[in-house]
Design an enzyme around this catalytic site. Structure first.
Site, PDB file in Angstrom:
ATOM      1  N   GLN A   1       0.319  -1.352   0.451  1.00  0.00           N
ATOM      2  CA  GLN A   1      -0.026   0.215  -0.049  1.00  0.00           C
ATOM      3  C   GLN A   1       0.779   1.243   0.120  1.00  0.00           C
ATOM      4  O   GLN A   1       0.485   2.336  -0.055  1.00  0.00           O
ATOM      5  CB  GLN A   1      -0.769   0.162   1.169  1.00  0.00           C
ATOM      6  CG  GLN A   1      -0.105   0.154   2.550  1.00  0.00           C
ATOM      7  CD  GLN A   1      -1.351   0.267   3.827  1.00  0.00           C
ATOM      8  OE1 GLN A   1      -1.526  -0.909   3.981  1.00  0.00           O
ATOM      9  NE2 GLN A   1      -1.521   1.139   4.704  1.00  0.00           N
TER      10      GLN A   1
ATOM     11  N   CYS B   1      -4.906   0.596   3.488  1.00  0.00           N
ATOM     12  CA  CYS B   1      -5.113  -0.501   4.021  1.00  0.00           C
ATOM     13  C   CYS B   1      -6.333  -1.342   3.676  1.00  0.00           C
ATOM     14  O   CYS B   1      -7.028  -2.596   3.131  1.00  0.00           O
ATOM     15  CB  CYS B   1      -4.905  -1.048   5.579  1.00  0.00           C
ATOM     16  SG  CYS B   1      -6.145   0.024   6.678  1.00  0.00           S
TER      17      CYS B   1
ATOM     18  N   HIS C   1      -5.951  -0.381  11.377  1.00  0.00           N
ATOM     19  CA  HIS C   1      -5.195  -1.727  10.072  1.00  0.00           C
ATOM     20  C   HIS C   1      -5.845  -2.979   9.823  1.00  0.00           C
ATOM     21  O   HIS C   1      -6.627  -3.564  10.200  1.00  0.00           O
ATOM     22  CB  HIS C   1      -4.369  -1.864  10.588  1.00  0.00           C
ATOM     23  CG  HIS C   1      -3.228  -2.621   8.861  1.00  0.00           C
ATOM     24  ND1 HIS C   1      -3.171  -1.454   8.332  1.00  0.00           N
ATOM     25  CD2 HIS C   1      -2.042  -3.777   9.400  1.00  0.00           C
ATOM     26  CE1 HIS C   1      -2.524  -1.755   7.466  1.00  0.00           C
ATOM     27  NE2 HIS C   1      -2.023  -3.564   7.997  1.00  0.00           N
TER      28      HIS C   1
END
Length: 308
Positions: A88, A94, A233
């Site tokens: 990424q 993410c 995340h």
């Protein structure tokens, strides 16, 4: 300054390796970054605050554990349902990589065809669903976008690591036709058996807390550090199993192959009591897309006819 940070991190990694025998930590591309810098650059992508009340068809319910016997291990990377490792970069995307990962798996399982899907399409085009490009997003919002859009191949809509001002999906090559994604399901939260059962069906998008230095310098083994439940995340659960007597979840990250086990991490899988969020909070918010096998078969037939 960079060298000073590097030396501090090297000392910290050495201490971690002495304290945790089941896990290996090592210097990597993030070794000259302080924890605060690392978190600011790589852990700003998952935005649970973007969640909203489900409206209409896309949310197809919550999967509860059925009580059925579960296999001892599952690994979709060995079954052709997981694409190669992606990166990424310093974009808070993410959530997009987690979303494409679970859809790539679902589509392969339904059609037998593994296609790498475009994260950039989600970054640029799913703002109306509440996502914010490189400033963060939510996997369920991405699935809602997919329910009403065709899905682009990664080759035709490549990743740039920046939020585009214009959606270019109209000129891409479709990997999945409109109607190919019918919605998504959440998995019962804080339920280890429910996630295990969901993983028997395919890869699952999950969210974790990854802002601890142990995660920053993870190299291999089963990570069992207490890393919290403040989700920051988005990643992809691709299976579970046991290594050297320690149960684990196998998770695909989006930081390239230089991190972890060629980009993967094994997170400790414990017999958690009801209501426990699991290692790094991974049981808190799992979900996965539902695809139409009929649309997949139609698409495959069209591709075959084009080649005749």
């Amino acid at each position: 300054m960079r060298y000073a940070i590097f030396k501090e991190n090297r000392i910290y990694i050495h201490r971690l390796n002495q304290e945790q025998s089941s896990t290996t930590f090592a210097l990597n591309d993030f070794a000259d970054m302080s924890p605060a810098e690392f978190n600011a650059r790589y852990l700003t992508g998952f935005r649970p605050s973007l969640n909203k009340l489900w409206g209409g068809v896309p949310h197809l319910g919550t999967q509860q554990y059925s009580g059925a016997a579960l296999p001892a291990s599952v690994d979709w990377t060995t079954k052709g349902a997981v694409t190669g490792m992606k990166n990424q970069g310093q974009c808070g995307s993410c959530w997009a990589f987690s979303s494409t990962g679970s859809l790539e798996g679902a589509w392969q399982i339904a059609t037998g065809k593994l296609v790498s899907l475009s994260e950039q399409q989600l970054v640029d085009c799913s703002k109306a669903e509440g996502n914010q490009g490189c400033s963060g997003g939510l996997m369920d919002n991405a699935f809602t976008y997919y329910q009403q859009s065709a899905v682009c191949t990664e080759d035709s809509y490549p990743y740039t690591g920046a939020t585009g001002t214009t959606c270019k999906a109209s000129s891409c090559t479709d990997a999945i036709p409109e109607g190919g994604v019918t919605g998504f399901k959440d998995v019962a939260h804080d339920d280890e058996n429910a996630l295990m059962e969901a993983l028997t069906l395919g890869p699952v998008s999950i969210a974790i807390e990854a802002d601890k230095s142990a995660f920053q310098f993870y190299k291999s083994g089963v990570l069992s550090s207490t890393c919290g439940t403040q989700l920051d995340h988005g990643v992809l659960a691709v299976g579970y199993g046991t290594q050297d007597g320690k149960d684990y979840w196998k998770v695909k990250n989006s930081w390239g192959t230089v991190w972890g086990e060629q980009g993967y991490v094994l997170l400790a899988r414990r017999s958690s009591p009801d209501g426990a969020a699991g290692e790094c909070g991974l049981l808190s918010q799992p979900s996965y897309p539902i695809v139409s096998k009929t649309a997949g078969l139609i698409e495959l037939t069209m591709i075959e006819e084009m080649h005749v």
